[in-house]
Structure formats: C-alpha cells, structure tokens
Design a protein around this motif. Structure first.
Motif, PDB file in Angstrom:
ATOM      1  N   MET A 165      10.968  14.293  -4.413  1.00  0.00           N
ATOM      2  CA  MET A 165       9.985  13.359  -3.850  1.00  0.00           C
ATOM      3  C   MET A 165      10.719  12.107  -3.370  1.00  0.00           C
ATOM      4  O   MET A 165      11.307  11.375  -4.179  1.00  0.00           O
ATOM      5  CB  MET A 165       8.962  12.987  -4.921  1.00  0.00           C
ATOM      6  CG  MET A 165       7.976  11.897  -4.517  1.00  0.00           C
ATOM      7  SD  MET A 165       6.728  12.490  -3.371  1.00  0.00           S
ATOM      8  CE  MET A 165       5.775  13.545  -4.455  1.00  0.00           C
ATOM      9  N   ARG A 166      10.713  11.881  -2.053  1.00  0.00           N
ATOM     10  CA  ARG A 166      11.379  10.691  -1.532  1.00  0.00           C
ATOM     11  C   ARG A 166      10.440   9.501  -1.543  1.00  0.00           C
ATOM     12  O   ARG A 166       9.280   9.603  -1.133  1.00  0.00           O
ATOM     13  CB  ARG A 166      11.903  10.912  -0.118  1.00  0.00           C
ATOM     14  CG  ARG A 166      12.606   9.661   0.455  1.00  0.00           C
ATOM     15  CD  ARG A 166      13.254   9.889   1.795  1.00  0.00           C
ATOM     16  NE  ARG A 166      14.443  10.731   1.717  1.00  0.00           N
ATOM     17  CZ  ARG A 166      15.636  10.316   1.306  1.00  0.00           C
ATOM     18  NH1 ARG A 166      15.809   9.074   0.880  1.00  0.00           N
ATOM     19  NH2 ARG A 166      16.655  11.139   1.292  1.00  0.00           N
ATOM     20  N   VAL A 167      10.966   8.365  -2.010  1.00  0.00           N
ATOM     21  CA  VAL A 167      10.250   7.087  -1.983  1.00  0.00           C
ATOM     22  C   VAL A 167      11.028   6.157  -1.073  1.00  0.00           C
ATOM     23  O   VAL A 167      12.246   5.986  -1.224  1.00  0.00           O
ATOM     24  CB  VAL A 167      10.121   6.473  -3.398  1.00  0.00           C
ATOM     25  CG1 VAL A 167       9.510   5.086  -3.329  1.00  0.00           C
ATOM     26  CG2 VAL A 167       9.286   7.381  -4.288  1.00  0.00           C
ATOM     27  N   ASN A 168      10.337   5.578  -0.110  1.00  0.00           N
ATOM     28  CA  ASN A 168      10.954   4.689   0.873  1.00  0.00           C
ATOM     29  C   ASN A 168      10.118   3.417   0.975  1.00  0.00           C
ATOM     30  O   ASN A 168       8.913   3.492   1.199  1.00  0.00           O
ATOM     31  CB  ASN A 168      11.026   5.407   2.229  1.00  0.00           C
ATOM     32  CG  ASN A 168      11.847   4.644   3.238  1.00  0.00           C
ATOM     33  OD1 ASN A 168      13.011   4.370   3.018  1.00  0.00           O
ATOM     34  ND2 ASN A 168      11.231   4.299   4.360  1.00  0.00           N
ATOM     35  N   ILE A 169      10.760   2.261   0.801  1.00  0.00           N
ATOM     36  CA  ILE A 169      10.058   0.974   0.950  1.00  0.00           C
ATOM     37  C   ILE A 169      10.759   0.196   2.059  1.00  0.00           C
ATOM     38  O   ILE A 169      11.807  -0.419   1.841  1.00  0.00           O
ATOM     39  CB  ILE A 169      10.052   0.162  -0.362  1.00  0.00           C
ATOM     40  CG1 ILE A 169       9.465   0.993  -1.504  1.00  0.00           C
ATOM     41  CG2 ILE A 169       9.254  -1.136  -0.184  1.00  0.00           C
ATOM     42  CD1 ILE A 169       9.465   0.298  -2.858  1.00  0.00           C
ATOM     43  N   PRO A 170      10.204   0.237   3.280  1.00  0.00           N
ATOM     44  CA  PRO A 170      10.852  -0.448   4.402  1.00  0.00           C
ATOM     45  C   PRO A 170      10.654  -1.968   4.332  1.00  0.00           C
ATOM     46  O   PRO A 170       9.680  -2.452   3.763  1.00  0.00           O
ATOM     47  CB  PRO A 170      10.148   0.136   5.629  1.00  0.00           C
ATOM     48  CG  PRO A 170       8.835   0.623   5.128  1.00  0.00           C
ATOM     49  CD  PRO A 170       9.020   0.989   3.696  1.00  0.00           C
ATOM     50  N   PRO A 204       0.824  -1.215   0.000  1.00  0.00           N
ATOM     51  CA  PRO A 204       0.000   0.000   0.000  1.00  0.00           C
ATOM     52  C   PRO A 204       0.858   1.265   0.000  1.00  0.00           C
ATOM     53  O   PRO A 204       1.942   1.296   0.578  1.00  0.00           O
ATOM     54  CB  PRO A 204      -0.804  -0.121   1.303  1.00  0.00           C
ATOM     55  CG  PRO A 204      -0.021  -1.052   2.162  1.00  0.00           C
ATOM     56  CD  PRO A 204       0.697  -1.987   1.236  1.00  0.00           C
ATOM     57  N   LEU A 205       0.348   2.302  -0.669  1.00  0.00           N
ATOM     58  CA  LEU A 205       1.015   3.602  -0.695  1.00  0.00           C
ATOM     59  C   LEU A 205       0.642   4.402   0.536  1.00  0.00           C
ATOM     60  O   LEU A 205      -0.525   4.425   0.929  1.00  0.00           O
ATOM     61  CB  LEU A 205       0.573   4.386  -1.930  1.00  0.00           C
ATOM     62  CG  LEU A 205       1.331   4.147  -3.235  1.00  0.00           C
ATOM     63  CD1 LEU A 205       0.624   4.870  -4.369  1.00  0.00           C
ATOM     64  CD2 LEU A 205       2.760   4.599  -3.141  1.00  0.00           C
ATOM     65  N   LYS A 242       5.075  -1.619   2.809  1.00  0.00           N
ATOM     66  CA  LYS A 242       4.371  -0.414   2.368  1.00  0.00           C
ATOM     67  C   LYS A 242       5.317   0.431   1.536  1.00  0.00           C
ATOM     68  O   LYS A 242       6.535   0.214   1.523  1.00  0.00           O
ATOM     69  CB  LYS A 242       3.840   0.390   3.552  1.00  0.00           C
ATOM     70  CG  LYS A 242       4.918   0.926   4.485  1.00  0.00           C
ATOM     71  CD  LYS A 242       4.302   1.677   5.658  1.00  0.00           C
ATOM     72  CE  LYS A 242       5.374   2.090   6.656  1.00  0.00           C
ATOM     73  NZ  LYS A 242       4.821   2.817   7.806  1.00  0.00           N
ATOM     74  N   ILE A 243       4.759   1.406   0.823  1.00  0.00           N
ATOM     75  CA  ILE A 243       5.559   2.347   0.040  1.00  0.00           C
ATOM     76  C   ILE A 243       5.281   3.736   0.598  1.00  0.00           C
ATOM     77  O   ILE A 243       4.179   4.260   0.463  1.00  0.00           O
ATOM     78  CB  ILE A 243       5.193   2.294  -1.456  1.00  0.00           C
ATOM     79  CG1 ILE A 243       5.387   0.882  -2.014  1.00  0.00           C
ATOM     80  CG2 ILE A 243       6.035   3.300  -2.249  1.00  0.00           C
ATOM     81  CD1 ILE A 243       4.825   0.690  -3.407  1.00  0.00           C
ATOM     82  N   GLU A 244       6.278   4.308   1.264  1.00  0.00           N
ATOM     83  CA  GLU A 244       6.141   5.653   1.829  1.00  0.00           C
ATOM     84  C   GLU A 244       6.667   6.668   0.819  1.00  0.00           C
ATOM     85  O   GLU A 244       7.638   6.405   0.121  1.00  0.00           O
ATOM     86  CB  GLU A 244       6.950   5.764   3.127  1.00  0.00           C
ATOM     87  CG  GLU A 244       6.526   4.790   4.203  1.00  0.00           C
ATOM     88  CD  GLU A 244       7.473   4.787   5.387  1.00  0.00           C
ATOM     89  OE1 GLU A 244       7.000   4.599   6.516  1.00  0.00           O
ATOM     90  OE2 GLU A 244       8.704   4.986   5.178  1.00  0.00           O
ATOM     91  N   ALA A 286      -0.695   6.757  -7.230  1.00  0.00           N
ATOM     92  CA  ALA A 286      -1.147   5.394  -7.538  1.00  0.00           C
ATOM     93  C   ALA A 286       0.069   4.500  -7.701  1.00  0.00           C
ATOM     94  O   ALA A 286       1.176   4.970  -7.972  1.00  0.00           O
ATOM     95  CB  ALA A 286      -1.980   5.390  -8.818  1.00  0.00           C
ATOM     96  N   ALA A 287      -0.151   3.206  -7.531  1.00  0.00           N
ATOM     97  CA  ALA A 287       0.920   2.222  -7.719  1.00  0.00           C
ATOM     98  C   ALA A 287       0.347   0.971  -8.363  1.00  0.00           C
ATOM     99  O   ALA A 287      -0.800   0.606  -8.126  1.00  0.00           O
ATOM    100  CB  ALA A 287       1.565   1.870  -6.378  1.00  0.00           C
TER     101      ALA A 287
END
Length: 195
Positions: free
Chosen positions: A133-138, A63-64, A184-186, A97-98
């Motif tokens: 725009m930072r994208v972080n996927i933990p 989820p985004l 998740k996708i932050e 969206a993803a």
C-alpha cells in the motif's frame, strides 16, 4: 429611659456579635467543607495531572484520497496474467480513515488506518501474502516537486490452503509532517517492486 437605651444598645451589639460569630464560623467551615468536597470528588486520592494536550484544539488532517484504480490488486501466476485459473489472490481496500495529533516537536503526526478483504484464487497454495500500500503526501500540486512522504506500507496476511477470504487491517502512525504542509494524503495498492 436609660434602661431602654441600654437594651437598645445591647440588642444592636448582640445582633452584630451574633452575625460576626456566624460569619466567622461559616468561613472557618468553608475550608473543611472544601476539603471534604475535594476528597469526595477525587476519591481521597492525590490530584490527577492533566496533560495540556487534553484541552488543545484538534489538529486538522489533510484529506485522504484513494488513487484512481488503486483499490484492487490481483496476483497471477507468472506468464498467465488475466487467466482466471491462474489467479493466486485478489485484495480490496474498502475502508480508510486518518487522524492527526501534535507531535512533541510541534509537527503533525498522521495516524492512518486501512482495511479490506483478501480472497484466494484457484491457484492459491496457502501461505503468507504481503499487500503493498503506497502512501504519498505531496507538498503541492506540482507532480515534479518531491513529496513530504512517499512510502510503501507492507500489509501481511496469512491464508491456509483451501482457506476462505479474510479481512485485513493496517494502522500506522509513523508519518510526521510540518503543521502547515501536506495538502492531501494519497494512497492505494501499488507494485511493490516500484519505489
């Protein structure tokens, strides 16, 4: 009596022969009818090769999640932060969206889309803007654990001097993560000087 027996026997053979003949003709015609149907359906062209991915089940996406307070970025003239007349521009992220697909190596390819608005401020002198725009996927809930992805996307926008606000859009599909990882996708605007 003999004639009746002959007629009776002939009648049976005639019916059997007729049935066999019709069946043979029907079976022979099946091939040509099938060819005709194939030509009609495919337009007479060669069979179309369909990728196995066409009927593969959809690949689920993490989820985004927009980071708290990271939907807005404002740029001021140096040393005049917060002053209305010193505002160069402000930008909003409004839609996102993803979607995910299976990569060639069996991993999960993540396609991200973001859009929003940029509005020039009183101090805007025209030119180019780069929105960070930072994208972080933990990997997990542990913030100390190294994330699968932590990258700043550069979103270019150009506005003329005296120009109005405009819409920006960014679509990116560079991220590939393991199929069973990424909770998740932050995402959100960030200070581009920080990595």
């Amino acid at each position: 009596m003999m004639i009746k027996a002959f007629l009776s026997l002939s009648n049976v053979n005639y019916k059997a022969g007729l049935s066999a003949g019709l069946c043979a003709a029907f079976l022979a015609g099946c091939g040509s009818a099938g060819d005709l149907a194939e030509n009609v359906i495919s337009g007479g062209a060669e069979p179309v090769q369909v990728s196995s991915q066409t009927f593969a089940p959809p690949v689920p996406c993490p989820p985004l999640q927009l980071k708290n307070g990271a939907y807005l970025i404002r740029k001021f003239q140096r040393g005049k932060e917060g002053e209305r007349d010193a505002l160069i521009y402000q930008a909003l992220v409004e839609d996102w969206a993803a979607s995910c697909s299976r990569a060639d190596d069996g991993q999960r390819r993540v396609k991200l889309g973001f859009s929003g608005d940029v509005t020039p401020g009183p101090a805007w002198s025209g030119g180019d803007i780069v929105l960070p725009m930072r994208v972080n996927i933990p990997v997990s809930t542990d913030p100390k654990e190294k994330p699968l992805v932590s990258e700043v996307l550069q979103i270019p926008v150009s506005i003329e001097t005296g120009g109005r606000g405009q819409r920006w859009t960014m679509v990116d599909e560079r991220f590939v993560i393991p199929m069973d990882q990424g909770r998740k996708i932050e995402f959100g605007f960030t200070d581009k000087t920080k990595r």
